[in-house]
Write a protein that holds these residues in place. Structure first.
Motif, mmCIF file in Angstrom:
data_model
loop_
_atom_site.group_PDB
_atom_site.id
_atom_site.type_symbol
_atom_site.label_atom_id
_atom_site.label_comp_id
_atom_site.label_asym_id
_atom_site.label_seq_id
_atom_site.Cartn_x
_atom_site.Cartn_y
_atom_site.Cartn_z
ATOM 1 N N ALA A 144 5.930 8.687 14.411
ATOM 2 C CA ALA A 144 4.698 9.355 13.984
ATOM 3 C C ALA A 144 4.388 9.041 12.526
ATOM 4 C CB ALA A 144 4.821 10.867 14.185
ATOM 5 N N THR A 145 5.436 8.934 11.713
ATOM 6 C CA THR A 145 5.279 8.596 10.294
ATOM 7 C C THR A 145 6.256 7.492 9.931
ATOM 8 O OG1 THR A 145 6.859 10.290 9.596
ATOM 9 C CG2 THR A 145 4.529 10.919 9.664
ATOM 10 N N VAL A 146 5.928 6.752 8.863
ATOM 11 C CA VAL A 146 6.768 5.644 8.426
ATOM 12 C C VAL A 146 7.071 5.797 6.944
ATOM 13 C CG1 VAL A 146 6.929 3.145 8.151
ATOM 14 C CG2 VAL A 146 5.766 4.093 10.136
ATOM 15 N N THR A 147 8.348 5.742 6.606
ATOM 16 C CA THR A 147 8.787 5.745 5.214
ATOM 17 C C THR A 147 9.120 4.317 4.798
ATOM 18 O OG1 THR A 147 11.098 6.068 5.846
ATOM 19 C CG2 THR A 147 9.760 8.054 5.484
ATOM 20 N N PHE A 148 9.381 4.112 3.519
ATOM 21 C CA PHE A 148 9.751 2.787 3.034
ATOM 22 C C PHE A 148 10.966 2.243 3.792
ATOM 23 C CE2 PHE A 148 12.522 0.343 0.132
ATOM 24 C CZ PHE A 148 11.732 -0.799 0.000
ATOM 25 N N ALA A 149 11.937 3.118 4.059
ATOM 26 C CA ALA A 149 13.163 2.679 4.726
ATOM 27 C C ALA A 149 12.906 2.177 6.134
ATOM 28 C CB ALA A 149 14.183 3.828 4.757
ATOM 29 N N LYS A 150 11.880 2.694 6.784
ATOM 30 C CA LYS A 150 11.592 2.330 8.174
ATOM 31 C C LYS A 150 10.435 1.340 8.295
ATOM 32 C CE LYS A 150 14.589 5.340 9.831
ATOM 33 N NZ LYS A 150 15.811 4.911 10.556
ATOM 34 N N LEU A 151 9.887 0.907 7.168
ATOM 35 C CA LEU A 151 8.660 0.107 7.185
ATOM 36 C C LEU A 151 8.819 -1.214 7.922
ATOM 37 C CD1 LEU A 151 5.750 -0.394 6.222
ATOM 38 C CD2 LEU A 151 6.715 -1.247 4.065
ATOM 39 N N SER A 152 9.839 -1.974 7.602
ATOM 40 C CA SER A 152 10.014 -3.296 8.199
ATOM 41 C C SER A 152 10.161 -3.219 9.719
ATOM 42 C CB SER A 152 11.236 -3.986 7.592
ATOM 43 O OG SER A 152 11.414 -5.273 8.155
ATOM 44 N N GLY A 153 10.997 -2.272 10.186
ATOM 45 C CA GLY A 153 11.210 -2.122 11.619
ATOM 46 C C GLY A 153 9.951 -1.704 12.350
ATOM 47 N N GLU A 165 -0.958 -3.843 23.903
ATOM 48 C CA GLU A 165 -1.580 -2.525 24.036
ATOM 49 C C GLU A 165 -2.376 -2.222 22.774
ATOM 50 O OE1 GLU A 165 -3.350 0.042 24.761
ATOM 51 O OE2 GLU A 165 -2.010 0.221 26.486
ATOM 52 N N PRO A 166 -3.618 -2.681 22.712
ATOM 53 C CA PRO A 166 -4.428 -2.502 21.493
ATOM 54 C C PRO A 166 -4.626 -1.048 21.099
ATOM 55 C CG PRO A 166 -5.441 -4.105 22.982
ATOM 56 C CD PRO A 166 -4.338 -3.459 23.743
ATOM 57 N N ASN A 167 -4.501 -0.127 22.052
ATOM 58 C CA ASN A 167 -4.732 1.289 21.756
ATOM 59 C C ASN A 167 -3.437 2.055 21.489
ATOM 60 O OD1 ASN A 167 -7.574 1.070 22.112
ATOM 61 N ND2 ASN A 167 -7.256 1.102 24.336
ATOM 62 N N ALA A 168 -2.386 1.321 21.154
ATOM 63 C CA ALA A 168 -1.115 1.981 20.857
ATOM 64 C C ALA A 168 -1.290 2.952 19.687
ATOM 65 C CB ALA A 168 -0.054 0.941 20.518
ATOM 66 N N ARG A 169 -0.588 4.063 19.753
ATOM 67 C CA ARG A 169 -0.671 5.077 18.699
ATOM 68 C C ARG A 169 -0.089 4.525 17.401
ATOM 69 N NH1 ARG A 169 3.479 7.935 17.296
ATOM 70 N NH2 ARG A 169 4.519 7.561 19.291
ATOM 71 N N LEU A 170 -0.836 4.647 16.323
ATOM 72 C CA LEU A 170 -0.388 4.133 15.039
ATOM 73 C C LEU A 170 0.240 5.251 14.211
ATOM 74 C CD1 LEU A 170 -3.471 1.898 14.126
ATOM 75 C CD2 LEU A 170 -1.345 1.227 15.284
ATOM 76 N N ALA A 171 1.192 4.880 13.372
ATOM 77 C CA ALA A 171 1.898 5.844 12.530
ATOM 78 C C ALA A 171 1.215 5.975 11.175
ATOM 79 C CB ALA A 171 3.342 5.405 12.342
ATOM 80 N N ARG A 172 1.520 7.044 10.499
ATOM 81 C CA ARG A 172 1.020 7.272 9.144
ATOM 82 C C ARG A 172 2.056 6.768 8.145
ATOM 83 N NH1 ARG A 172 -2.565 10.355 6.392
ATOM 84 N NH2 ARG A 172 -1.947 10.961 4.273
ATOM 85 N N LEU A 173 1.625 5.999 7.159
ATOM 86 C CA LEU A 173 2.536 5.520 6.125
ATOM 87 C C LEU A 173 2.636 6.548 5.008
ATOM 88 C CD1 LEU A 173 4.285 3.243 4.893
ATOM 89 C CD2 LEU A 173 2.212 2.440 3.735
ATOM 90 N N GLU A 174 3.851 6.935 4.679
ATOM 91 C CA GLU A 174 4.085 7.817 3.543
ATOM 92 C C GLU A 174 4.142 6.964 2.282
ATOM 93 O OE1 GLU A 174 7.494 10.259 4.093
ATOM 94 O OE2 GLU A 174 6.713 11.241 5.898
#
Length: 301
Positions: A144-153, A165-174
């Motif tokens: 649901a959210t992305v931190t710097f540590a998880k950004l690359s993955g 799946e173009p309509n895949a749910r996108l995460a929020r970048l912190e």
């Protein structure tokens, strides 16, 4: 910004609605037009080069890889991203069979499965529709959210998944602090900017990292001695709303980039080093499709 550059950026956005190719594992990684010195049938030259890279197993090899006998799923995926709708011209039934074998193998990891499925889909095979469970597993793995540590993955996963799946749910970048003098923070900020379209707060992301954005003009000024962050900066250009870059900067960057185009065996691909004897890189080449001026696919695209 001039009409020409806007047109190129618009076309780039349509083609890669989510491409950056690390992009991919590299850049955090899709043809946006080029200057008049590049032939308009560039896609034909790319087809020829990729045909040379077809391995004994039907998959596409990467020229920067130490193994030049069998191709890989990753190389085939990069080729599919680079050629887009022209990809079927460089695949065979053996290619499709090998991709399906990989998809059915229980030991295949999730990212490799998704890359194989993208390549199978772009190869023109209708059988890609039989693997919906792989897409669902990819969707379920999105955070649901992305931190710097998880950004690359996250970028690696979503970059592949949205091709299916173009309509895949996108995460929020912190937001995170990014000092352009710190290599990993600079790389992370450039990756986020390059892939702003993959975040639910994409407009906010495009205004993040003011220090890195201020450094962009210098980062794209020359390829000499800058390594991967030069290429990462190129892919970040059109998404960095506070960088101050305009069409003249883009055109100059495209000219500089073209000095890295071509090596002995593969004249249409890009190399990482200024030395013309250095090997071309399929990873770099595929990522550069997001850069205005890197390619001109002309009437063939």
């Amino acid at each position: 910004m001039g009409t020409g550059i806007r047109r190129r950026i618009s076309r780039c956005t349509r083609l890669i609605k989510g491409t950056s190719l690390i992009a991919l594992a590299l850049i955090g990684l899709t043809a946006c037009g080029a200057g008049p010195v590049v032939p308009t049938n560039d896609v034909s030259a790319i087809k020829e080069d990729l045909m040379k890279l077809q391995g004994t197993n039907g998959l596409i090899m990467r020229p920067e890889s130490s193994t030049l006998a069998k191709g890989s799923v990753h190389g085939t995926y990069l080729a599919a991203r680079l050629l887009d709708t022209s990809f079927p011209a460089v695949v065979s039934e053996r290619t499709r069979d090998e991709l399906e074998r990989v998809l059915k193998a229980p030991e295949t990891d999730q990212i490799t499965q998704l890359k194989a499925l993208v390549a199978l889909k772009r190869s023109g095979s209708p059988s890609w529709g039989n693997y919906g469970s792989i897409i669902e597993q990819g969707r379920a793995a999105l955070p649901a959210t992305v931190t710097f540590a998880k950004l690359s993955g996250y970028i690696e996963l979503v970059d592949v998944l949205v091709q299916l799946e173009p309509n895949a749910r996108l995460a929020r970048l912190e937001a995170f602090d990014a000092d352009p003098g710190v290599e990993d923070l600079l790389s992370g900020a450039l990756m986020a900017l390059s892939n702003s379209m993959y975040f639910s707060n994409k407009e906010e992301v495009r205004s993040m990292f003011p220090a890195v954005q201020s450094a962009l003009p210098q980062l794209i000024d020359s390829s000499k001695g800058k390594g991967l962050n030069y290429f990462r900066a190129l892919t970040a250009m059109t998404s960095a709303s506070r960088s101050g870059l305009g069409s003249n900067d883009f055109d100059k960057a495209a000219e500089e980039l073209r000095t890295l185009k071509g090596c002995k065996e593969f004249p249409s691909l890009y190399r990482m080093e200024a030395d013309k004897a250095s090997p071309c890189s399929l990873s770099i080449s595929a990522a550069m499709i997001a850069v205005p001026g890197a390619y001109d696919f002309g009437e063939n695209k």
